[in-house]
Scaffold this active site. Structure first.
Site, mmCIF file in Angstrom:
data_model
loop_
_atom_site.group_PDB
_atom_site.id
_atom_site.type_symbol
_atom_site.label_atom_id
_atom_site.label_comp_id
_atom_site.label_asym_id
_atom_site.label_seq_id
_atom_site.Cartn_x
_atom_site.Cartn_y
_atom_site.Cartn_z
ATOM 1 N N TRP A 337 5.155 8.853 -1.497
ATOM 2 C CA TRP A 337 5.878 7.586 -1.665
ATOM 3 C C TRP A 337 4.940 6.506 -2.210
ATOM 4 O O TRP A 337 5.351 5.654 -2.994
ATOM 5 C CB TRP A 337 6.462 7.142 -0.321
ATOM 6 C CG TRP A 337 7.044 5.756 -0.357
ATOM 7 C CD1 TRP A 337 8.285 5.398 -0.778
ATOM 8 C CD2 TRP A 337 6.398 4.536 0.056
ATOM 9 N NE1 TRP A 337 8.460 4.035 -0.648
ATOM 10 C CE2 TRP A 337 7.315 3.488 -0.143
ATOM 11 C CE3 TRP A 337 5.136 4.241 0.576
ATOM 12 C CZ2 TRP A 337 7.001 2.170 0.153
ATOM 13 C CZ3 TRP A 337 4.817 2.924 0.866
ATOM 14 C CH2 TRP A 337 5.753 1.902 0.657
ATOM 15 N N HIS A 338 3.659 6.572 -1.820
ATOM 16 C CA HIS A 338 2.706 5.567 -2.275
ATOM 17 C C HIS A 338 2.371 5.712 -3.754
ATOM 18 O O HIS A 338 2.004 4.731 -4.408
ATOM 19 C CB HIS A 338 1.415 5.644 -1.458
ATOM 20 C CG HIS A 338 1.549 5.104 -0.066
ATOM 21 N ND1 HIS A 338 1.974 5.873 0.992
ATOM 22 C CD2 HIS A 338 1.319 3.864 0.447
ATOM 23 C CE1 HIS A 338 1.997 5.134 2.085
ATOM 24 N NE2 HIS A 338 1.613 3.920 1.789
ATOM 25 N N GLY A 339 2.462 6.918 -4.287
ATOM 26 C CA GLY A 339 2.134 7.094 -5.696
ATOM 27 C C GLY A 339 2.298 8.528 -6.147
ATOM 28 O O GLY A 339 2.238 9.461 -5.344
#
Length: 495
Positions: A337-339
């Site tokens: 989700w962060h990247g």
């Protein structure tokens, strides 16, 4: 706009004045929505179109869920809404990762796939997209599960589409939390959509959140960034092991101060507009287990992952092995989700495995739960110190995958730690890093002592801390005005 920019100060002041003018009281939601579009599209006007698309998709599908009589219909509209949100998120954020994976795995490289990779590589990731996507998915899931917010106050199944459009637009676009959260629950936010009055503003809470938030960002995070820069590739290769370790600890402090600072500013701005946002950080670096850390760090995200991923996967209700798998799967997805790079996936797997091992060993208690009455104060304190050291070290090691987004560079950093053992300390880097990290270390230590050991102390209960807090806030405000670092974007803007 950056919360720390002069443009934002002017924008918020103008919005605040118009918002509380008596003859605009009925238009307060519209004022916030219009202001949010200006705020979001300030530097990139095309973002406003994407935000409008998200609002349209989630208003229509959530309205259909709200007015569907059968569960099958509710779940159909929920599925359509969630898939739509994920397609938008996937196209902008994960398109290049998915395309590269397919071409590498199935050897399908051709003119079409090469053109797709080129197009997706040049496509910017819309700021805040991950946050308002999660916000929207939570709304759809709660409605499909018939959560109680549809029956709260004036919000019911009889609500008109226009009213629902207004409330949903406000929920998704609310500019204090639009870019980096906290991620609100629809059940908490919708019930707050009502007229706001200047006399009801909790001024002390507003000022406390804003002063601490701006201090964390502008004094701690923005100053630390000038030194933690040295653990970027390839600069860390020329530094000794102890210097790199101090810088890694400094980055752990920086990322906390940066994101907790944003969250507190968002909470303060929302309170000034009459809305209450959820707490997002609660002294995470006092944790004595990884489980406790995730109850204290980015609370709104970890709660979202728990409620909308971990529990639906079965949580801990389907046996130990399934529990460990669920933890690893959820944290891996949380990392991605962060990247859309493998280092974030590795970070998620790292934390997922840590949580699983911790649960396997039975050491996943919180600070309050760890109390052996048979041990003396100092024995218990020493054991707590050892546990804290392992948890903080584990978390700090994980942050290197945030700092060095290239996975090979992250691995090289750890190799450098073993290679540069005998290199001298760089005091010109260590001294200022320690100086700016010290306030966070002291505040966490003070909180831990009170929370764990002195919370039942009768003398402490009789002491009023308000006057001390007023003095602290005054000092923090002065330091923010006098010792702010160079302005930089918030770390979590990239997510």
């Amino acid at each position: 706009m950056l919360f720390t920019s002069p443009e934002f100060a002017i924008f918020f002041l103008v919005t605040f004045i118009i918002y509380y003018l008596p003859f605009f009281q009925k238009q307060q939601p519209i004022i916030i929505i219009a202001g949010s579009f200006i705020f979001y599209g300030w530097n990139s006007s095309w973002l406003m179109g994407l935000l409008a698309l998200s609002i349209s998709l989630n208003t229509i599908t959530s309205f259909k869920i709200l007015h569907s009589l059968r569960k099958r219909q509710k779940h159909l509209w929920m599925t359509l809404g969630i898939v739509g949100n994920l397609l938008i998120l996937g196209f902008f954020k994960y398109g290049i990762l998915i395309t590269n994976f397919i071409t590498t795995t199935f050897h399908t490289s051709n003119v079409l796939t090469d053109s797709a990779i080129t197009l997706l590589s040049d496509l910017p990731v819309p700021i805040g997209l991950s946050f308002y996507t999660f916000l929207s998915i939570g709304l759809l899931a709660d409605l499909a599960r018939e959560q109680s917010f549809v029956l709260r106050g004036s919000y019911s199944k009889k609500i008109s589409f226009r009213h629902h459009l207004l409330s949903t637009s406000l929920f998704i676009t609310f500019f204090p939390s639009l870019i980096s959260g906290p991620i609100s629950r629809a059940s908490d936010f919708y019930s707050q959509v009502q007229p706001k009055f200047l006399k009801d503003i909790p001024w002390y809470d507003v000022l406390r959140s804003l002063i601490i938030g701006y201090y964390l960002k502008m004094v701690i995070a923005d100053n630390l960034k000038d030194y933690t820069y040295w653990i970027s590739f390839p600069y860390y290769q020329s530094l000794g092991t102890m210097t790199n370790i101090v810088l890694l600890v400094g980055y752990s402090i920086q990322i906390f101060a940066d994101f907790a600072g944003y969250s507190l500013i968002a909470i303060g701005l929302a309170a000034a507009l009459g809305y209450q946002l959820p707490q997002n950080f609660n002294f995470p670096y006092v944790s004595l287990s990884l489980s406790e850390f995730w109850r204290r760090w980015h609370i709104s995200l970890s709660t979202w992952l728990r409620d909308y991923l971990y529990f639906p996967l079965g949580g801990n209700r389907k046996g130990k092995i399934r529990t460990y798998i669920n933890l690893i799967v959820v944290m891996t997805l949380g990392g991605l989700w962060h990247g859309a790079t493998w280092n974030y996936a590795v970070w998620g797997i790292f934390h997922g495995c840590g949580l699983a091992v911790e649960r396997l060993l039975g050491v996943n208690q919180t600070s309050k739960e760890i109390q052996d009455r048979s041990k003396s104060f100092w024995q218990q304190f020493l054991l707590d110190l050892i546990r804290w050291f392992f948890v903080f070290s584990f978390v700090s090691i994980g942050w290197i995958f945030f700092k060095l987004v290239n996975f090979d560079a992250a691995i090289d950093f750890f190799i450098t730690l073993t290679r540069n053992l005998h290199q001298r300390l760089s005091l010109d880097i260590i001294a200022p890093t320690t100086l700016f990290a010290l306030p966070i270390i002291i505040s966490h230590s003070f909180y831990f002592l009170i929370y764990k050991y002195l919370s039942n102390n009768k003398l402490l209960k009789n002491i009023s801390l308000k006057s001390s807090m007023d003095l602290v806030l005054g000092v923090l405000l002065a330091l923010t005005l006098l010792d702010a670092g160079s302005t930089d974007t918030f770390i979590y803007f990239q997510f």
